[in-house]
Design an enzyme around this catalytic site. Sequence first.
Site, PDB file in Angstrom:
ATOM      1  N   PRO A 112       0.855  -1.188   0.000  1.00  0.00           N
ATOM      2  CG  PRO A 112      -0.044  -1.099   2.165  1.00  0.00           C
ATOM      3  CD  PRO A 112       0.806  -1.942   1.266  1.00  0.00           C
ATOM      4  CB  CYS A 122       1.800   5.134   8.626  1.00  0.00           C
ATOM      5  SG  CYS A 122       2.049   6.738   7.855  1.00  0.00           S
TER       6      CYS A 122
HETATM    7  C1  LIG Z   1       5.207   7.753  -0.490  1.00  0.00           C
HETATM    8  C2  LIG Z   1       4.981   6.575   0.420  1.00  0.00           C
HETATM    9  C3  LIG Z   1       3.694   6.279   0.830  1.00  0.00           C
HETATM   10  C4  LIG Z   1       3.456   5.168   1.654  1.00  0.00           C
HETATM   11  N1  LIG Z   1       2.170   4.860   2.003  1.00  0.00           N
HETATM   12  C5  LIG Z   1       1.932   3.759   2.774  1.00  0.00           C
HETATM   13  C6  LIG Z   1       0.603   3.362   3.093  1.00  0.00           C
HETATM   14  O1  LIG Z   1      -0.390   3.953   2.651  1.00  0.00           O
HETATM   15  N2  LIG Z   1       0.452   2.274   3.909  1.00  0.00           N
HETATM   16  C7  LIG Z   1       1.528   1.560   4.384  1.00  0.00           C
HETATM   17  O2  LIG Z   1       1.351   0.582   5.112  1.00  0.00           O
HETATM   18  N3  LIG Z   1       2.780   1.907   4.069  1.00  0.00           N
HETATM   19  C8  LIG Z   1       3.006   2.968   3.267  1.00  0.00           C
HETATM   20  N4  LIG Z   1       4.286   3.277   2.912  1.00  0.00           N
HETATM   21  C9  LIG Z   1       5.393   2.391   3.335  1.00  0.00           C
HETATM   22  C10 LIG Z   1       5.645   1.303   2.284  1.00  0.00           C
HETATM   23  O3  LIG Z   1       4.510   0.492   2.099  1.00  0.00           O
HETATM   24  C11 LIG Z   1       6.834   0.406   2.679  1.00  0.00           C
HETATM   25  O4  LIG Z   1       6.562  -0.167   3.928  1.00  0.00           O
HETATM   26  C12 LIG Z   1       8.155   1.167   2.761  1.00  0.00           C
HETATM   27  O5  LIG Z   1       8.290   2.090   1.699  1.00  0.00           O
HETATM   28  C13 LIG Z   1       9.347   0.190   2.734  1.00  0.00           C
HETATM   29  O6  LIG Z   1       9.328  -0.607   1.575  1.00  0.00           O
HETATM   30  P1  LIG Z   1      10.279  -0.313   0.299  1.00  0.00           P
HETATM   31  O7  LIG Z   1      11.698  -0.272   0.788  1.00  0.00           O
HETATM   32  O8  LIG Z   1      10.019  -1.449  -0.638  1.00  0.00           O
HETATM   33  O9  LIG Z   1       9.879   1.029  -0.243  1.00  0.00           O
HETATM   34  C14 LIG Z   1       4.544   4.369   2.088  1.00  0.00           C
HETATM   35  C15 LIG Z   1       5.833   4.681   1.660  1.00  0.00           C
HETATM   36  C16 LIG Z   1       6.067   5.755   0.829  1.00  0.00           C
HETATM   37  C17 LIG Z   1       7.472   6.043   0.368  1.00  0.00           C
END
Ligand SMILES: Cc1cc2nc3c(=O)[nH]c(=O)nc-3n(C[C@H](O)[C@H](O)[C@H](O)COP(=O)(O)O)c2cc1C
Length: 325
Positions: free
Chosen positions: A20, A105
Amino acid sequence: MLKPLLLRHQTVTTPLFMAPVAGVTNTPFRIIVGESGCPQTFTEMVSSEALSRQVGKTRELLHTSDKESSQPFVQLFGSRPDAMATSARICVEEGFTLVDVNMGCPVKKVTKSGSGVQLMEQPKLAGDIVSAMHAAVGKYADITVKTRLGSVHGDERLIPLGEAVIAAGASMLTVHGRTRSDGFGGRADWRAIGQMCQGFKVPLVVNGDITCPTSLRRALKESGAQGAMIAREGYHRPWLFKQIAAELSGGVMSDPGRDAIVKLMLRHLELLELYCPDRAHVLMRKHGSWYTKGFSGGSAFRQQLNQCPDSHTVRQLLSAWRNEK
Ligand SMILES: Cc1cc2nc3c(=O)[nH]c(=O)nc-3n(C[C@H](O)[C@H](O)[C@H](O)COP(=O)(O)O)c2cc1C
């Protein structure tokens, strides 16, 4: 490497998830990432306070499309068990079969009301939320939780939180291998996820810094998780999911060239026009910028894209960029 995950109400055949992501994982993007090989997506996080009060704009976040390769899962945030249960009911009425709770979050807008990662401070309340949701819709849908390692490195808040939500009925746990104080800095610690979650009796999903088939393998191995979730690299390079699928079946897929990227952008623009007609060219700016990163002439392209006043001009720009050397 990725075996089917058995949840209470469904089997996730390939447990590789597009995370998400607020402001990104809307209907057009979910179609794009599905067409790019992602087996399972999530909606953006949805406020349970707004949804349970039937705020129209929030309700729109639950819209899905038959063009999506699979029914997405939905994520809610909130800190009042009643509002979370009411919202879960609305989600199930809309056809969702898995409702995830955001307990990770770190953004102030979310934590100031006690939601998101703030729930790591209150495992009892976190359990009450899952319990209320489970009582409301547990007969029809899986309730799952996405969280972080803890507040700061070395604390073990994940353990009481995990125990509380699993006892309350959560059927899957996703852990981003960073703490609240890390924000998005540093590196995700996949090994720490495995160490803290070893006693949990539900499927575990590892998240954080998965950027290629090799890091996917390492994240799964070091955490011992059964599934993996990708956020940033998934929206920067949606074709990563096809590359992973190719690698899983013993092949290799190189990065797409300029023609393929233009085709992807045209498709994304078409979907934005269909689902967000007033803002298609504006929304295309960030996606186009991500997709063209690393290409020669990409920087000039991005500057021009940011100035396009409508979709027609975006199409002209794409056509010119395709023909550039
Ligand atoms: C712009 C942005 C918006 C995000 N929105 C959500 C969200 O709505 N819900 C959630 O659980 N995590 C949210 N996250 C966190 C990501 O789902 C994820 O946990 C985090 O980016 C780490 O994973 P990655 O290294 O693959 O990016 C968000 C991250 C970013 C950068």
